[in-house]
Design an enzyme around this catalytic site. Structure first.
Site, PDB file in Angstrom:
ATOM      1  N   HIS A 152      -1.335   5.283  -5.311  1.00  0.00           N
ATOM      2  CA  HIS A 152      -2.152   6.485  -5.077  1.00  0.00           C
ATOM      3  C   HIS A 152      -1.387   7.387  -4.112  1.00  0.00           C
ATOM      4  O   HIS A 152      -0.591   6.916  -3.297  1.00  0.00           O
ATOM      5  CB  HIS A 152      -3.481   6.022  -4.465  1.00  0.00           C
ATOM      6  N   LYS A 181     -16.439   2.797  -1.880  1.00  0.00           N
ATOM      7  CA  LYS A 181     -16.126   2.098  -3.124  1.00  0.00           C
ATOM      8  C   LYS A 181     -16.676   0.679  -3.121  1.00  0.00           C
ATOM      9  O   LYS A 181     -16.601  -0.026  -4.126  1.00  0.00           O
ATOM     10  CB  LYS A 181     -14.620   2.105  -3.359  1.00  0.00           C
ATOM     11  N   GLN A 217      -9.394  -0.208  -4.095  1.00  0.00           N
ATOM     12  CA  GLN A 217     -10.006  -0.617  -5.360  1.00  0.00           C
ATOM     13  C   GLN A 217     -10.367  -2.090  -5.386  1.00  0.00           C
ATOM     14  O   GLN A 217     -11.387  -2.481  -5.945  1.00  0.00           O
ATOM     15  CB  GLN A 217      -9.051  -0.302  -6.518  1.00  0.00           C
ATOM     16  N   CYS A 276      -4.874  11.141  -8.646  1.00  0.00           N
ATOM     17  CA  CYS A 276      -4.057  11.097  -7.420  1.00  0.00           C
ATOM     18  C   CYS A 276      -2.908  10.108  -7.576  1.00  0.00           C
ATOM     19  O   CYS A 276      -2.572   9.363  -6.649  1.00  0.00           O
ATOM     20  CB  CYS A 276      -4.908  10.761  -6.189  1.00  0.00           C
TER      21      CYS A 276
END
Length: 412
Positions: free
Chosen positions: A128, A231, A208, A369
């Site tokens: 990212h 997240k 993530q 991104c």
């Protein structure tokens, strides 16, 4: 709770998330943009409301009851993070705004102190921007070099190539745990072992991974681990940076202000101990409390249960999308989770996303991104359907029907 898709009670779990009852364009919401941000269970929303209604005060600074309540809740949240990722001590958990700030904190403190001209930092080809740009800034400032470990066409890190990049000049490795654009789960324990064999510290971008697989920083052996609360079914604007205590103690402050000091004169300032040294000013107290509530909720479901259910969901989605001729999956690693990225013949990802939205299906389109990664695959953008444990096979079927609608529109 059982760990198989057949008995995992996703219907009950969905009842805990109010927004999943929303109608979008007259259709039931199918929320498949969890890699961007996850939805919040009612208990997290309630925790935020309760904090503002019954505890709202600044922390660590007052002897009155509300301040003590707020401080207790704030520090309890830190302990919950510590236990969730199995850090050795709660002082190794620094509250930040999210993964991006956590990485920047390491770059601007550890990086500035330990990286000089001719030194090298290694990242991977699936990072990212938040795990690229801070290191570019540091390299430009220090005269260091940023080196990139390559990946294969499936989106898997080439470990031999990564190992070959490690050298006496390598001063830091910073690698994503799970790719936000491909879903690839990297072999982080092997990465750390290879780096540590040469005395090189490792930072992991866990933005993530933390919501989808169990994370044990002591087992992994990493030196830093950053993740975002939003997240992990928690609020926006809060996250955590784990750092080994000896490294954090040796690092200079990231920002100056209140709470990160022990004493101040016009001539000299003495800095506080960790974690306070890195938490200047009034923190996102309510957000931290909400993150603690999100961790409690996820622990109640069980991270192993979540990982097992989501793995079966990803396998089902991969099978269904692979059957659609105009669809090409981007990211087919053997070890992957929660992400289904794809492109379609004759249809730009933005158009695909717009048509899917008309069917009530929320996906993300663009470069995510990760522009250098898109260049690696020769595409300007992808459609990304990203899953959470409240998603269902029926929702994937709705996604497939939406793609059929895209095919119909672009075949006219």
């Amino acid at each position: 709770m059982s760990t198989t898709a057949n008995t995992f009670d996703v219907a009950r779990i969905r009842e805990d998330f109010p927004i999943l009852k929303e109608m979008i364009n007259g259709k039931p919401l199918v929320y498949l943009d969890n890699a961007a941000t996850s939805q919040k269970p009612q208990v997290v929303i309630d925790a935020l409301v309760n904090y503002y209604m019954t505890e709202n005060s600044n922390v660590h600074r007052g002897v009155h009851t509300l301040s003590q309540r707020a401080t207790d809740s704030y520090e309890e949240a830190r302990t919950k993070v510590q236990e969730f990722i199995n850090a050795k001590e709660d002082k190794e958990v620094i509250f930040v705004r999210g993964t991006t700030e956590g990485i920047n904190l390491v770059a601007q403190t550890y990086g500035r102190e330990n990286i000089g001209p001719g030194d090298e930092i290694i990242i991977s080809a699936m990072e990212h921007h938040s795990n690229i740009v801070p290191w570019q800034i540091l390299c430009e400032e220090k005269g260091a070099r940023l080196k990139v470990a390559p990946i294969n066409d499936d989106g898997e890190l080439l470990l031999d190539e990564f190992e070959n990049l490690l050298s006496p000049r390598t001063k830091l490795v910073s690698i994503v745990h799970q790719s936000n654009a491909l879903g690839t789960i990297n072999p982080v324990e092997q990465i750390v072992e290879l780096a540590h064999a040469r005395g090189i510290p490792v930072l992991l971008d866990g933005a993530q991974a933390v919501a989808h697989v169990p994370v044990d920083v002591q087992k992994i052996g990493c030196d830093f681990y950053a993740f975002s609360g939003h997240k992990l079914y928690g609020p926006t604007g809060v996250g955590a940076l784990y750092g080994r205590a000896d490294l954090l103690n040796a690092m200079p402050p990231y920002q100056g202000g209140g709470e990160m000091i022990r004493s101040v004169t016009y001539e000299k300032t003495l800095y506080n101990v960790i974690p306070a040294k890195f938490e200047a000013g009034t923190q996102n107290i309510a957000g931290s409390v909400g993150l603690g509530a999100a961790i409690d909720y996820v622990n109640g479901v069980g991270m192993e249960n979540i990982a097992t259910y989501e793995n079966e969901l990803v396998a089902y989605g991969t099978e269904k999308l692979s059957e659609i001729e105009p669809v090409r999956l981007i990211g087919t690693a053997r070890n992957k989770g929660s992400i289904l990225s794809f492109v379609m013949e004759n249809a730009h990802p933005h158009d695909v996303g717009t048509i899917l939205d008309s069917e009530g299906v929320a996906v993300r389109t663009g470069h995510h991104c990760a522009q250098p990664l898109m260049d690696r695959y020769g595409v300007p953008a992808t459609v990304r359907a990203s899953l959470a444990f409240y998603n269902t096979r029926e929702e994937i079927d709705t996604l497939v029907k939406g793609i059929d609608r895209v095919i119909e529109v672009f075949s006219r």
